[in-house]
Design a protein around this motif. Structure first.
Motif, PDB file in Angstrom:
ATOM      1  N   PHE A  67       0.819  -1.218   0.000  1.00  0.00           N
ATOM      2  CA  PHE A  67       0.000   0.000   0.000  1.00  0.00           C
ATOM      3  C   PHE A  67       0.852   1.268   0.000  1.00  0.00           C
ATOM      4  N   ALA A  68       2.065   1.201   0.508  1.00  0.00           N
ATOM      5  CA  ALA A  68       2.964   2.362   0.440  1.00  0.00           C
ATOM      6  C   ALA A  68       3.403   2.597  -1.007  1.00  0.00           C
ATOM      7  N   VAL A  69       3.658   1.522  -1.725  1.00  0.00           N
ATOM      8  CA  VAL A  69       4.072   1.624  -3.125  1.00  0.00           C
ATOM      9  C   VAL A  69       2.882   1.926  -4.031  1.00  0.00           C
ATOM     10  N   HIS A  70       1.723   1.368  -3.697  1.00  0.00           N
ATOM     11  CA  HIS A  70       0.510   1.523  -4.517  1.00  0.00           C
ATOM     12  C   HIS A  70      -0.668   2.009  -3.661  1.00  0.00           C
ATOM     13  N   PRO A  71      -0.664   3.255  -3.227  1.00  0.00           N
ATOM     14  CA  PRO A  71      -1.775   3.746  -2.397  1.00  0.00           C
ATOM     15  C   PRO A  71      -3.116   3.692  -3.119  1.00  0.00           C
ATOM     16  N   GLU A  72      -3.098   3.709  -4.449  1.00  0.00           N
ATOM     17  CA  GLU A  72      -4.333   3.633  -5.227  1.00  0.00           C
ATOM     18  C   GLU A  72      -5.061   2.306  -5.028  1.00  0.00           C
ATOM     19  N   ALA A  73      -4.356   1.284  -4.612  1.00  0.00           N
ATOM     20  CA  ALA A  73      -4.969  -0.033  -4.403  1.00  0.00           C
ATOM     21  C   ALA A  73      -6.065   0.026  -3.345  1.00  0.00           C
ATOM     22  N   ALA A  74      -5.892   0.854  -2.332  1.00  0.00           N
ATOM     23  CA  ALA A  74      -6.868   0.952  -1.238  1.00  0.00           C
ATOM     24  C   ALA A  74      -8.213   1.500  -1.707  1.00  0.00           C
TER      25      ALA A  74
END
Length: 164
Positions: A67-74
Motif C-alpha cells: 500500500f505504500a508503493v501503490h496507495p491507489e490499491a486501497a
C-alpha cells in the motif's frame, strides 16, 4: 490492467498457475511476503511453464509495503474470502481493480478483512466444502472482472472463428 495480489502464498504450483492466468489475461501479479517458496522454485516455474516472461511479478515485504508503493490499491480493491457476507456477483469490478487472495491455510488476515469488510467477496459453494483451490478462485474472479469490462485486450475468437 487487473492486479492480482497473493498474500503470503504457501504452495508453489498455485502461484505458478495463477501467474499463468495472469499472463494469459494481461494481469499483473503481486506477491506479499512471507512466501512459502522462492519465486525461482522449480514447482512455481513448472506450473507457469513458458509464461513467466509474459507476466509482471512484484514482491512486497508486507501489505503495508504494497500500500505504500501503490496507495491507489486501497481505493479499488476486492478481497476474496470464504467468510465474506456476500457473493462476488454483487461486485462491480473496474478494469484496474486489485483482487486480493490469502494464503491457502488461513486466508486473508482478520484485521485486513475487517478494514475492508464491504469489499469482501465469496465464491458460492456447497456448505460442506471448506474452500476452493486458490488458483481456481483466482481464475474465477479474474475472468469475472474481465467479463464485466469486455475482456479488454483479449482475443475472444480462436482459429475456428476464421474457418469458412
Amino acid at each position: 490492467m487487473l492486479h492480482v495480489v497473493l498474500v503470503e502464498p504457501e504452495i508453489p504450483p498455485n502461484c505458478g498457475n495463477i501467474a499463468r492466468t495472469c499472463a494469459a489475461t494481461g494481469s499483473s501479479l503481486h506477491l506479499v511476503e512471507p512466501l512459502g517458496f522462492d519465486v525461482s522454485d522449480r514447482a512455481v516455474k513448472r506450473a507457469g511453464l513458458d509464461y513467466w516472461h509474459l507476466v509482471e511479478v512484484t514482491v512486497y515485504r508486507s501489505l503495508e509495503h504494497l500500500f505504500a508503493v501503490h496507495p491507489e490499491a486501497a481505493c479499488d480493491l476486492w478481497l476474496a474470502t470464504t467468510r465474506a457476507p456476500g457473493s462476488y456477483v454483487q461486485a462491480r469490478f473496474s478494469p484496474d481493480c486489485w483482487l486480493f487472495f490469502g494464503r491457502e491455510t488461513a486466508g486473508l488476515p482478520l484485521e485486513f478483512r475487517e478494514q475492508y469488510r464491504d469489499r469482501c467477496l465469496r465464491i458460492p459453494m456447497a456448505a460442506a466444502a471448506r474452500s476452493l483451490n486458490l488458483a481456481n478462485s483466482a481464475a474465477i474472479l479474474i475472468y469475472e472482472a474481465l467479463r464485466q469490462n469486455g475482456f479488454p485486450g483479449l482475443l475472444d475468437t480462436g482459429e475456428m472463428g476464421n474457418a469458412p
